[in-house]
Design a protein around this motif. Structure first.
Motif, short mmCIF file in Angstrom:
data_model
loop_
_atom_site.label_atom_id
_atom_site.label_comp_id
_atom_site.label_asym_id
_atom_site.label_seq_id
_atom_site.Cartn_x
_atom_site.Cartn_y
_atom_site.Cartn_z
N GLU A 38 0.83 -1.20 0.00
CA GLU A 38 0.00 0.00 0.00
C GLU A 38 0.86 1.25 0.00
OE1 GLU A 38 -4.11 -1.72 1.31
OE2 GLU A 38 -3.11 -0.58 2.88
N LYS A 90 -2.59 3.97 -3.56
CA LYS A 90 -2.65 2.76 -4.37
C LYS A 90 -2.59 1.52 -3.51
CE LYS A 90 0.85 4.14 -6.83
NZ LYS A 90 2.02 4.15 -7.74
N ARG A 91 -3.31 0.50 -3.94
CA ARG A 91 -3.18 -0.84 -3.37
C ARG A 91 -2.70 -1.73 -4.50
NH1 ARG A 91 -6.39 -5.14 -0.07
NH2 ARG A 91 -6.35 -6.84 -1.55
N ILE A 92 -1.53 -2.33 -4.33
CA ILE A 92 -0.94 -3.16 -5.38
C ILE A 92 -0.88 -4.59 -4.87
CG2 ILE A 92 1.13 -3.56 -6.77
CD1 ILE A 92 1.51 -0.34 -5.84
N GLU A 93 -1.47 -5.51 -5.63
CA GLU A 93 -1.43 -6.93 -5.27
C GLU A 93 -0.39 -7.64 -6.11
OE1 GLU A 93 -6.19 -7.62 -4.22
OE2 GLU A 93 -5.24 -8.74 -5.84
N LEU A 94 0.54 -8.32 -5.45
CA LEU A 94 1.48 -9.21 -6.14
C LEU A 94 0.98 -10.64 -5.92
CD1 LEU A 94 4.79 -7.60 -4.76
CD2 LEU A 94 3.57 -7.01 -6.87
N HIS A 95 0.68 -11.35 -7.00
CA HIS A 95 0.11 -12.70 -6.89
C HIS A 95 1.21 -13.75 -7.02
CE1 HIS A 95 -4.19 -11.32 -8.25
NE2 HIS A 95 -3.64 -10.51 -7.40
N TYR A 96 1.15 -14.76 -6.15
CA TYR A 96 2.13 -15.85 -6.14
C TYR A 96 1.41 -17.17 -6.35
CZ TYR A 96 5.45 -12.48 -4.29
OH TYR A 96 6.26 -11.38 -4.13
N GLU A 112 -1.32 -12.05 2.24
CA GLU A 112 -2.73 -12.47 2.35
C GLU A 112 -2.81 -13.83 1.67
OE1 GLU A 112 -5.88 -9.24 2.11
OE2 GLU A 112 -6.39 -10.45 0.36
N ARG A 137 8.92 -15.41 -9.34
CA ARG A 137 7.93 -15.96 -8.39
C ARG A 137 6.61 -15.17 -8.44
NH1 ARG A 137 7.25 -19.57 -5.02
NH2 ARG A 137 6.99 -18.25 -3.20
N ILE A 138 6.65 -13.93 -8.93
CA ILE A 138 5.43 -13.12 -8.99
C ILE A 138 4.70 -13.44 -10.29
CG2 ILE A 138 4.51 -10.77 -9.11
CD1 ILE A 138 7.02 -9.92 -7.46
N GLU A 139 3.49 -14.02 -10.15
CA GLU A 139 2.73 -14.46 -11.32
C GLU A 139 2.02 -13.32 -12.01
OE1 GLU A 139 0.77 -18.21 -11.37
OE2 GLU A 139 2.96 -18.45 -11.63
N ASN A 140 1.48 -12.42 -11.21
CA ASN A 140 0.63 -11.39 -11.78
C ASN A 140 0.58 -10.21 -10.81
OD1 ASN A 140 -1.07 -10.20 -13.59
ND2 ASN A 140 -2.90 -11.31 -12.94
N ARG A 158 -1.90 -6.72 -9.81
CA ARG A 158 -3.13 -5.95 -10.02
C ARG A 158 -2.98 -4.65 -9.24
NH1 ARG A 158 -6.57 -8.13 -13.71
NH2 ARG A 158 -8.44 -7.45 -12.60
N ILE A 159 -3.43 -3.55 -9.84
CA ILE A 159 -3.31 -2.26 -9.17
C ILE A 159 -4.68 -1.66 -8.93
CG2 ILE A 159 -2.32 0.06 -9.36
CD1 ILE A 159 -0.10 -1.12 -11.06
N GLY A 160 -4.94 -1.35 -7.67
CA GLY A 160 -6.22 -0.74 -7.30
C GLY A 160 -5.98 0.51 -6.46
N LYS A 161 -7.00 0.88 -5.70
CA LYS A 161 -6.93 2.12 -4.93
C LYS A 161 -7.07 1.84 -3.44
CE LYS A 161 -10.26 3.92 -7.36
NZ LYS A 161 -11.36 4.78 -7.80
N ARG A 162 -6.36 2.64 -2.66
CA ARG A 162 -6.56 2.68 -1.22
C ARG A 162 -7.01 4.09 -0.90
NH1 ARG A 162 -3.67 1.34 4.20
NH2 ARG A 162 -3.66 3.39 5.15
#
Lengths: 82, 82
Positions: free
Chosen positions: A7, A41-47, A81, B33-36, B38-42
């Protein structure tokens, strides 16, 4: 899918015009309890599998170097998470 | 300052071109290791004193009606941060 969430917020002493615009609109609608609004911004890194401590350390470095601009933004939070 | 934090992400079945661009850049740097990404909002709503349950209910409605676009985004999380 397991994630690391990063974040990023504009620094506290910087103006945030979009946040200010939202705050003004909410005040016009009567939401007087809300003093101010800041938008980041909230950035999700997916594993593929659960992130390890070394993934988290790498993500912290990526967050500082790559996902945020240290001149105008702070990384406020990083967490896993599952 | 007490806050309510609202988190908004692009819907899972939508493309997120900025997130994809970041994911590609991280892969080029060897972060396999990071598959994907996504960028959102906080979004932070700031209150003078600790938000009540009715503030939280109002914030949930503001998040759905005003801070997110239900066609392309989901409100993924709302919580109080004292």
């Amino acid at each position: 899918m397991p994630k690391i969430i990063v974040e990023v917020m504009p620094k506290a002493d910087l103006l945030d015009p979009p946040g200010k615009a939202v705050a003004n609109a909410l005040h016009r609608q009567g939401h007087s309890r809300i003093e101010n609004v800041r938008i980041g911004k909230r950035i999700e890194l997916h594993y593929k599998d659960t992130p390890t401590q070394s993934d988290l350390d790498a993500a912290a470095k990526i967050a500082e170097d790559f996902l945020s601009n240290g001149v105008i933004e702070d990384v406020v939070k990083i967490w896993v998470e599952a």
